[in-house]
Design a protein around this motif. Structure first.
Motif, short mmCIF file in Angstrom:
data_model
loop_
_atom_site.label_atom_id
_atom_site.label_comp_id
_atom_site.label_asym_id
_atom_site.label_seq_id
_atom_site.Cartn_x
_atom_site.Cartn_y
_atom_site.Cartn_z
N MET A 1 30.42 70.18 41.39
CA MET A 1 31.83 70.47 41.15
C MET A 1 32.02 71.98 41.27
N ARG A 2 32.86 72.37 42.20
CA ARG A 2 33.08 73.79 42.45
C ARG A 2 34.53 74.15 42.14
N LYS A 3 34.80 75.44 42.12
CA LYS A 3 36.17 75.89 41.88
C LYS A 3 37.05 75.59 43.09
N SER B 1 30.90 71.27 22.40
CA SER B 1 30.28 71.33 23.72
C SER B 1 31.17 70.70 24.79
N ASN B 2 31.09 71.27 26.00
CA ASN B 2 31.79 70.71 27.16
C ASN B 2 30.97 69.66 27.90
N ARG B 3 29.77 69.36 27.41
CA ARG B 3 28.86 68.50 28.17
C ARG B 3 29.46 67.12 28.46
N LEU B 4 29.94 66.43 27.44
CA LEU B 4 30.48 65.09 27.65
C LEU B 4 31.76 65.13 28.47
N ALA B 5 32.55 66.18 28.28
CA ALA B 5 33.79 66.31 29.06
C ALA B 5 33.47 66.46 30.54
N ALA B 6 32.46 67.26 30.85
CA ALA B 6 32.09 67.45 32.26
C ALA B 6 31.62 66.15 32.89
N GLN B 7 30.84 65.39 32.14
CA GLN B 7 30.37 64.11 32.66
C GLN B 7 31.52 63.16 32.94
N CYS B 8 32.49 63.17 32.02
CA CYS B 8 33.67 62.31 32.19
C CYS B 8 34.46 62.73 33.43
N LEU B 9 34.69 64.01 33.58
CA LEU B 9 35.45 64.50 34.73
C LEU B 9 34.76 64.15 36.04
N HIS B 10 33.45 64.23 36.03
CA HIS B 10 32.69 63.87 37.24
C HIS B 10 32.86 62.38 37.55
N ALA C 1 36.85 64.18 39.55
CA ALA C 1 37.37 65.55 39.62
C ALA C 1 36.90 66.22 40.90
N THR C 2 37.81 66.90 41.56
CA THR C 2 37.47 67.56 42.82
C THR C 2 37.14 69.03 42.64
N ALA C 3 37.51 69.61 41.50
CA ALA C 3 37.21 71.02 41.21
C ALA C 3 37.21 71.20 39.71
N CYS C 4 36.41 72.15 39.24
CA CYS C 4 36.31 72.34 37.79
C CYS C 4 35.79 73.75 37.50
N VAL D 1 42.11 66.73 39.14
CA VAL D 1 41.74 65.31 39.14
C VAL D 1 42.77 64.55 39.97
N PRO D 2 42.32 63.57 40.76
CA PRO D 2 43.28 62.76 41.51
C PRO D 2 44.33 62.16 40.57
#
Length: 759
Positions: A570-572, A616-625, A629-632, A719-720
């Protein structure tokens, strides 16, 4: 904060935020003691003033009118505020045991935790009665009862157990407020019935007969059923049972009987009286240990037994502060003799009060106004704190008594310090501090802290690519444990934002010079907090460097692993037109902590900000993936606008933000409205040139917050649109309750400015 170059030589730890300790904090704030560090340990950030609690219940005061902000007061005093609960004392090791963090060392300890209701002595009381102490729990139940009466008015019987001044005053306050609520709803206030139960033969047994008669009259006029000689022997879901075997129906049972000491005090080895209160001498030192003091309700003066009353706790603040100082200066503490008689102003709920002092008494509305003036003046001493001048960096000489090796260390700490490798923290100090820490084990770490060497050696698994990032900043709070957690969380944010898993961390820390024992504890507390976050992320701490510096600071170089396929990263720069923008955490940390340093916040605002920063952002990042999510990116120092611009440029898109949709930390709008901004804000504001038609939103209260720098902020993701609602629901279920859709991604237009802000 009273920051100088004077090293910490001795620690005074205050357990509990009672009336005596707030007096100690204010006195140390007005007259700092060089070389002495104060630490306040308390479960609650806002401590109530007991004298105004009935007025709060009656509706005459708001919550903030009757509470002292301990976090703000500690900041004023230059003290560390540790929001945790003390559960024991290791007197041999001179440490306070805490419920959820490492033990806190002390040189002098003071206990001012009030009393604890003895509900366990009455069957069912612990499950079915509401104790007035601890007050924060009572307040939750009281607000629930208030809402219940408002929403579903109907017949209700409320019983108060305890016929002392506290029980009578609280009952009359509750009755006044609840009847007023029903009247406002045009309901019959007689739907509410009140009863008072006391095992004594009369109400207010410690007061003069004429005071007892006055309150017996008031209770009768208010229709309160008074049951004397009626000790309560049991409580259940339908009411209570008295000693004569009679059951009395009650929808709510409030417990205001005499309490005792906290159960954990029995394991401290301190001498306690029959009620579990700590026995103290005339100097407020415990009879068992001169290094341990006690004051307020929890203390029992052996030579001067007195009734438990707030006036004694308030007046013990001055001698307690004085004797804590004297004991560390190797000077003789002074004796304190409490007064024999005191004035009690007992309210009747309706802005009317009864005065009681020995055999004398009076009553009237004028007495309530007098009590109101006294109480408000007392609260102003702690909530309207004077502005403090910036102290000299060197500061006055410490009067703390030191000898031998400690005296040499103190001289060295204020002398000219070496640079280069001479500025490293000593190996023995560092090894002791880190010896108790247990980093998570990973099979791909070949050489790490389990077998220290000149450098760590880490294997990169097949099919994985390495992700590297580094973050470092100075402390913005005085609690090294919480600071360690936030620093680690902040450093991990970049790894999670790219969809990677954390593998290893290398720490870089600076610690103010001082006595070895103090440096050792600071390193241990800070790294224990950091390790809790790193271990939770399965990130192995493999090494680091710790040196001396003027301020506490911490950072981490983090290595992460990610599938070496480009589409897994996931890139900017992956934003696509039609996507929506999702933010997982509220913003506002920059302005809030700038305001905190100026004593311009409320403690609960800082509590909420710290909770967010430790999340932590860990679970949020997994959810977005998972949700495509196309960028983060994670929000940090450049603020929301700065990071959004970083995403729009490589994506070749524009974006629109809706200011009213932004999740914002409580208090942040108030502090930016007051013009209190982070020192980084001016640099971030230069990015306003990226905003199209900025003049249309300049007056919006949230406009300054798009420039506010964040520490350990949330994730901003593209996110779409078809996945957005499901993504938000999942994020909230995962524990990110402030997650919100804050805007949308649009095709790149002709305008030079890529971002538009809407109200």
């Amino acid at each position: 904060m009273q920051n100088t170059q004077q090293p910490v030589l001795r620690d005074i730890v205050l357990v509990g935020g009672g009336h005596s300790h707030v007096g100690v904090l204010r006195r140390f704030g007005m007259k700092p003691a060089p070389g002495i560090r104060l630490t306040l340990i308390c479960r609650d950030t806002h401590t109530p003033y007991s004298g105004m609690l009935p007025g709060y219940v009656a509706g005459h005061y708001a919550y903030d009118d009757v509470h002292i902000d301990l976090r703000r007061l500690a900041e004023f005093a230059g003290a560390r505020f540790l929001r945790t609960e003390a559960t024991g004392i290791d007197r041999a090791g001179q440490q306070v045991i805490c419920s959820d963090r490492p033990a806190i060392p002390y040189d002098r300890l003071s206990i001012n935790i009030g009393s604890t209701p003895k509900l366990s002595n009455t069957g069912g009381a612990a499950d079915h009665a509401v104790a007035v102490k601890p007050i924060h729990r009572f307040n939750d139940r009281w607000l629930a009862l208030l809402e219940r009466v408002r929403s579903t008015p109907g017949p209700m019987r409320i019983a108060v157990v305890g016929g002392g001044a506290g029980g009578v005053e609280l009952l009359l306050a509750m009755q006044h407020r609840l009847r007023s609520e029903l009247k406002a709803l045009k309901q019959n206030p007689d739907l509410l019935a009140f009863a008072l139960f006391t095992r004594g033969r009369t109400v207010l047994p410690t007061h003069a007969p004429h005071v007892q008669r006055r309150f017996a009259r008031v209770l009768g006029e208010r229709g309160v059923a008074v049951h004397c000689n009626a000790e309560v022997t049991g409580v259940d879901a339908t009411g209570l049972t008295t000693v004569d075997g009679q059951h009395h129906h009650a929808d709510e049972v409030v417990w205001v009987t005499r309490a005792g000491g906290a159960p954990w005090l029995r394991d401290t080895g301190l001498a306690l009286d029959d009620s579990g209160f700590i026995q103290v001498t005339d100097t407020l030192q415990t009879v068992t240990d001169p290094n341990v003091f006690a004051a307020g309700d929890i203390a029992s003066m052996v030579n001067h037994p007195r009734e438990k009353a707030g006036v004694f706790a308030v007046r013990q603040g001055r001698p307690l502060a004085r004797n804590l100082r004297l004991s560390l200066e190797d000077r003789e503490p002074q004796q304190y003799r409490p007064q024999r008689h005191w004035l009690a102003l007992i309210s009747t709920g309706d802005q009317y009060a009864v005065a009681s002092r020995g055999p004398f008494g009076a009553e009237g509305a004028a007495l309530w106004r007098w009590k109101d003036w006294i109480d408000r003046r007392f609260m102003a001493r702690f909530n309207e704190l004077p502005a403090m001048e910036e102290p000299a960096r060197r500061g006055p000489r410490s009067r703390v008594a030191l000898e031998g090796e400690e005296a040499k260390q103190a001289i060295s700490a204020v002398a000219m310090r070496c640079g280069g490798c001479g500025a490293k923290v000593g190996a023995s100090t560092l090894s002791r501090a880190l010896g108790a820490l247990q980093p998570v084990d990973r099979e791909d770490v070949l050489i790490g802290l389990h077998a220290p060497d000149d450098a760590a050696v880490v294997r990169v698994p097949p099919g994985k690519a390495m992700v590297h990032t580094v973050d470092f900043f100075r402390a913005f709070i005085d609690d090294p444990y919480i600071f360690g957690q936030i620093a680690a969380n902040h450093a991990l944010g970049d790894i999670f934002a790219m969809g990677a898993e954390a593998q290893t961390a290398t720490a870089v820390a600076t610690v103010p010079q001082g006595l070895e024992s103090k440096v050792e504890d600071t390193v241990y507390q800070m790294m224990a907090g950091a390790l809790e976050i790193l271990n939770d992320a399965d990130c192995a701490l493999v090494g680091g460097h710790t040196g001396e510096g003027q301020e506490l600071a911490l950072g981490f170089a983090i290595n992460g692993l990610i599938d070496d396929q480009a589409d897994h990263i996931m890139r900017k720069g992956g934003m696509q037109p039609g996507n929506v923008l999702i933010l997982t955490k509220p913003i506002g940390t920059g302005t809030l902590f700038a305001a905190h340093a100026r004593l311009a916040t409320r403690g609960r605002w800082i509590d909420e900000a710290l909770r967010s920063m430790r999340h932590s952002n860990r679970l949020a990042a997994q959810c977005l993936h998972r949700q495509g999510a196309t960028a983060c990116t994670d929000l940090t120092g450049f603020g929301l606008l700065g990071h959004l611009v970083e995403m729009t440029r490589p994506s070749e898109v524009d974006a629109t933000l809706t200011l009213s949709a932004l999740p914002v930390l409580e208090g942040a709008e108030e502090t930016v409205a007051a013009g209190i901004l982070s020192s980084l804000q001016p640099a971030n504001v230069r990015l306003r040139r990226a905003i199209r038609h900025a003049e249309t939103v300049l007056d919006h209260p949230r406009y300054p917050l798009v420039f506010d720098p964040q520490t350990a902020g949330g994730l901003l993701a593209s996110v779409p649109a078809e996945q957005a609602d499901a993504c938000v629901r999942e994020l909230k279920d995962l524990g990110y309750p402030h997650t919100a859709i804050i805007g949308q991604v649009e095709p790149q237009g002709d305008a030079l400015e890529p971002v538009q802000l809407k109200p």
